[in-house]
Design a protein around this motif. Structure first.
Motif, short mmCIF file in Angstrom:
data_model
loop_
_atom_site.label_atom_id
_atom_site.label_comp_id
_atom_site.label_asym_id
_atom_site.label_seq_id
_atom_site.Cartn_x
_atom_site.Cartn_y
_atom_site.Cartn_z
N ALA A 1 0.82 -1.21 0.00
CA ALA A 1 0.00 0.00 0.00
C ALA A 1 0.86 1.26 0.00
O ALA A 1 0.52 2.26 -0.65
CB ALA A 1 -0.93 -0.01 1.21
N LEU A 2 1.98 1.23 0.71
CA LEU A 2 2.87 2.39 0.75
C LEU A 2 3.43 2.70 -0.63
O LEU A 2 3.51 3.87 -1.03
CB LEU A 2 4.01 2.13 1.75
CG LEU A 2 5.09 3.20 1.82
CD1 LEU A 2 4.50 4.54 2.22
CD2 LEU A 2 6.19 2.78 2.80
N LYS A 3 3.80 1.69 -1.38
CA LYS A 3 4.34 1.93 -2.72
C LYS A 3 3.27 2.51 -3.64
O LYS A 3 3.57 3.37 -4.49
CB LYS A 3 4.89 0.62 -3.29
CG LYS A 3 6.11 0.09 -2.54
CD LYS A 3 6.62 -1.22 -3.11
CE LYS A 3 7.23 -1.04 -4.47
NZ LYS A 3 7.88 -2.27 -4.96
N ILE A 4 2.02 2.09 -3.49
CA ILE A 4 0.95 2.66 -4.30
C ILE A 4 0.76 4.14 -3.96
O ILE A 4 0.64 5.00 -4.85
CB ILE A 4 -0.36 1.87 -4.11
CG1 ILE A 4 -0.23 0.46 -4.68
CG2 ILE A 4 -1.54 2.61 -4.76
CD1 ILE A 4 -1.45 -0.40 -4.47
N ALA B 1 7.78 10.63 1.20
CA ALA B 1 7.59 9.24 1.62
C ALA B 1 7.39 9.12 3.13
O ALA B 1 6.65 8.25 3.59
CB ALA B 1 8.79 8.40 1.19
N ALA B 2 8.04 9.98 3.92
CA ALA B 2 7.95 9.88 5.37
C ALA B 2 6.52 10.07 5.89
O ALA B 2 6.04 9.27 6.71
CB ALA B 2 8.91 10.87 6.03
N PRO B 3 5.77 11.10 5.47
CA PRO B 3 4.39 11.22 5.94
C PRO B 3 3.52 10.03 5.55
O PRO B 3 2.66 9.61 6.33
CB PRO B 3 3.90 12.51 5.27
CG PRO B 3 5.13 13.28 4.98
CD PRO B 3 6.17 12.26 4.65
N ASN C 1 4.34 7.03 7.86
CA ASN C 1 3.78 7.24 9.19
C ASN C 1 2.26 7.18 9.17
O ASN C 1 1.64 6.77 10.16
CB ASN C 1 4.24 8.58 9.74
CG ASN C 1 5.68 8.55 10.22
OD1 ASN C 1 5.96 8.30 11.38
ND2 ASN C 1 6.62 8.78 9.31
N LEU C 2 1.64 7.59 8.07
CA LEU C 2 0.19 7.45 7.93
C LEU C 2 -0.23 5.99 8.05
O LEU C 2 -1.19 5.65 8.76
CB LEU C 2 -0.25 8.04 6.57
CG LEU C 2 -1.67 7.76 6.12
CD1 LEU C 2 -2.66 8.49 7.01
CD2 LEU C 2 -1.86 8.18 4.67
N ILE C 3 0.48 5.10 7.36
CA ILE C 3 0.15 3.68 7.41
C ILE C 3 0.45 3.10 8.80
O ILE C 3 -0.31 2.26 9.31
CB ILE C 3 0.92 2.93 6.31
CG1 ILE C 3 0.42 3.38 4.94
CG2 ILE C 3 0.78 1.42 6.46
CD1 ILE C 3 1.12 2.71 3.78
N LEU C 4 1.52 3.55 9.44
CA LEU C 4 1.84 3.07 10.78
C LEU C 4 0.76 3.47 11.79
O LEU C 4 0.35 2.67 12.63
CB LEU C 4 3.20 3.60 11.22
CG LEU C 4 4.42 2.99 10.52
CD1 LEU C 4 5.70 3.69 10.97
CD2 LEU C 4 4.51 1.49 10.79
N HIS C 5 0.29 4.70 11.70
CA HIS C 5 -0.78 5.14 12.60
C HIS C 5 -2.06 4.35 12.33
O HIS C 5 -2.76 3.94 13.27
CB HIS C 5 -1.05 6.63 12.41
CG HIS C 5 -0.02 7.52 13.04
ND1 HIS C 5 0.26 7.50 14.39
CD2 HIS C 5 0.81 8.46 12.50
CE1 HIS C 5 1.20 8.39 14.66
NE2 HIS C 5 1.56 8.98 13.52
N SER D 1 4.91 12.28 13.83
CA SER D 1 5.74 11.11 13.58
C SER D 1 5.34 9.97 14.51
O SER D 1 5.00 10.19 15.68
CB SER D 1 7.21 11.47 13.77
OG SER D 1 8.02 10.32 13.74
N TYR D 2 5.39 8.76 14.00
CA TYR D 2 5.00 7.59 14.79
C TYR D 2 5.97 7.35 15.94
O TYR D 2 5.57 6.96 17.03
CB TYR D 2 4.94 6.36 13.87
CG TYR D 2 4.42 5.11 14.54
CD1 TYR D 2 3.05 4.90 14.68
CD2 TYR D 2 5.29 4.14 15.02
CE1 TYR D 2 2.57 3.75 15.28
CE2 TYR D 2 4.82 2.99 15.63
CZ TYR D 2 3.46 2.80 15.75
OH TYR D 2 2.97 1.67 16.38
N PHE D 3 7.25 7.61 15.72
CA PHE D 3 8.27 7.38 16.74
C PHE D 3 8.66 8.65 17.50
O PHE D 3 9.19 8.56 18.60
CB PHE D 3 9.53 6.77 16.10
CG PHE D 3 9.31 5.39 15.53
CD1 PHE D 3 9.29 4.28 16.36
CD2 PHE D 3 9.11 5.21 14.17
CE1 PHE D 3 9.09 3.01 15.84
CE2 PHE D 3 8.90 3.94 13.64
CZ PHE D 3 8.88 2.84 14.49
N LYS D 4 8.40 9.81 16.91
CA LYS D 4 8.68 11.08 17.56
C LYS D 4 7.45 11.97 17.45
O LYS D 4 7.34 12.80 16.54
CB LYS D 4 9.89 11.77 16.90
CG LYS D 4 11.21 11.06 17.09
CD LYS D 4 11.73 11.25 18.51
CE LYS D 4 13.10 10.63 18.68
NZ LYS D 4 13.66 10.84 20.05
#
Length: 505
Positions: free
Chosen positions: A406-409, A425-427, A430-434, A469-472
């Motif tokens: 999904a991230l690559k799409i 790519a970073a947002p 993190n969108l998918i991680l959230h 950020s998911y980690f910060k």
């Protein structure tokens, strides 16, 4: 008289046909022509700006009515003239109302599928309306196709246009098709870019060992999305990691929250134990600024030592490709164009390789990227990419999900859409991680559901102006976007809520 009876009939019946009006006026003009030649005509038209045609005739008749009709007829003509004026004004207003209604209908038709916020409508963002309109037109044409009866000969499959065939696909099928045609890279293309990057890596490492043998460096390697199979659209960039080796007793890594900058991503590297180990014992002491190892000074050193000193023409002839440094920017980049049999650069797209000095301590990776830490010359950037990629891989391995899929799409959609291109790519990662914290089903069959969810969640983050950020959590990944960019992205995503296919065109 004939003209009098005609005029009275027209007034009594309230005829609204313009042709009748012209007939009555023609009779009046004929009456005028039969008057005595000796009677003077008083043609004082006082023609005002904008009056033409019938208005001039009416003014003429009113000013000369006493000669043509007499006193009684002039009164009747005055009433008739007012009726003619009202008729003309009514006809003009009807035509204008018709145009206004038609224009409003077209405008509401374009906005019917968009639930835009007041901020977006206030900005009047344009440029994607035709996309939504095209998508609606495709659906309409598909739904209006006549059904083939049993007696009719079915059309040949080849006669169907490619556009209608794409419209017939479901969103799940469209996403799979988009992934294989746009997001996923061909293995040969990835292998070619990796091979070029490895060759350049070997050349640079050999040059540094011979030119500055006392520089403490680790083994250079490739990193980034090309190595981790997260690159989309084309294999056009790679990252060459140059690890710096520091003495553990002489240097200390300070987290960004503990520095004067108080930025969680801006770390600093302080020189310690100067009373026991004075300056000059470490190779990197020459790049100290105010007692801290300066990332900007390290980048400038590599720029002079590698970018400006390496014989790139010799390397180009050895590798059968054109290699040249990209000068003038804050980062260290090389442009590589594959060569052909004649030795000249081919028409294939170039590959850009970023030379990235970094420091590693346990799971902390600090990179020298002045473009991200400016204006602080001593700050090093904390890279969250290894943590994000590792977390996505672990989640997919645990439940057989397709989060990286999904991230690559999403990355391909943002890269190919001008309105969404500022979204990096970073947002998206993190969108998918959230979203993974609340959604457990990331199987391939639920890809279309998760895609819609990502679009809706992203709209919410844009409206809030923050994606943490998911980690910060203290880091806002949308802080670098301008208000105009946010509005453009929001408008495009609002269109995609009801028509998600417009993102896959």
């Amino acid at each position: 008289m004939v003209w009098t009876r005609t005029l009275i009939f027209w007034l009594n019946e309230d005829v609204r046909n313009p042709s009748v009006c012209l007939t009555v006026l023609q009779l009046i003009l004929n009456r005028k022509a039969n008057n005595k030649k000796g009677e003077a005509m008083n043609f004082q038209g006082s023609r005002r700006r904008g009056e033409e045609g019938i208005a001039v005739v009416i003014d003429f008749l009113l000013s000369n009515a006493h000669l043509v009709l007499g006193v009684g007829g002039a009164a009747v003509l005055g009433i008739a003239t007012l009726a003619v004026k009202r008729l003309i004004e009514r006809a003009g207003r009807a035509a204008e109302d018709e145009k206004v209604k038609q224009k409003m209908a077209e405008s509401w038709e374009e906005l019917s599928s968009v639930s835009a916020s007041p901020t977006l409508l206030k900005k009047g963002v344009e440029g994607v309306k035709h996309v939504a309109k095209a998508a609606r037109q495709q659906k309409a044409e598909l739904s209006q196709q006549p059904q083939t009866s049993s007696s009719e000969v079915p059309p040949k499959p080849a006669s169907k246009s490619k556009r209608l065939q794409l419209c017939a696909l479901s969103l799940q099928e469209r996403l799979q098709q988009y992934y294989h045609t746009r997001a996923a890279l061909h293995p040969d293309e990835v292998l070619r870019a990796q091979s070029l990057a490895v060759d350049i890596c070997s050349e640079i490492q050999g040059f540094l060992h011979s030119r500055v043998p006392d520089m403490p460096l680790g083994e250079m390697s490739l990193g980034g999305s090309l190595l981790d199979d997260l690159q989309v659209v084309s294999a056009d960039h790679a990252c060459l990691l140059v690890p710096l080796q520091l003495e553990a007793t002489l240097w200390r890594l300070i987290p960004g929250e503990e520095t004067l900058l108080t930025h969680p991503l801006h770390w600093m590297i302080r020189r310690v134990n100067l009373e026991y180990f004075p300056r000059g014992l470490s190779y990197w002491d020459r790049h100290l600024v105010g007692g801290y190892l300066s990332a900007e000074a390290v980048v400038n050193m590599f720029s002079k030592t590698v970018m400006e000193s390496v014989n790139w023409l010799s390397i180009s002839s050895t590798l059968d490709c054109l290699v040249r440094p990209v000068l003038g920017g804050p980062d260290l980049r090389l442009e590589i164009r594959p060569g052909n049999e004649d030795g000249a650069a081919s028409s294939e797209p170039p590959v850009f390789i970023s030379v990235l000095p970094l420091l590693t301590e346990e799971d902390v990776v600090l990179t020298a990227q002045p473009e991200l830490t400016a204006p602080w010359v001593n700050a090093w950037h904390l890279s969250l990419y290894p943590w994000e990629n590792r977390r996505l891989t672990q989640l997919d391995a645990a439940d057989g999900g397709r989060r990286r899929h999904a991230l690559k799409i999403l990355k391909a959609v943002c890269r190919l859409n001008p309105s969404l291109r500022p979204l990096g790519a970073a947002p998206l990662a993190n969108l998918i991680l959230h979203l993974s914290d609340g959604e457990g089903d990331w199987s391939e069959t639920s890809l279309h559901v998760r895609f819609r969810q990502c679009v809706a969640e992203l709209i919410g983050y844009l409206e809030q102006g923050a994606l943490h950020s998911y980690f910060k959590p203290a880091v806002n990944l949308l802080s670098g976007l301008s208000e105009d960019q946010v509005d453009r992205m929001g408008f495009m995503l609002y269109c995609a809520v009801s028509e998600p296919e417009i993102l896959l065109i």
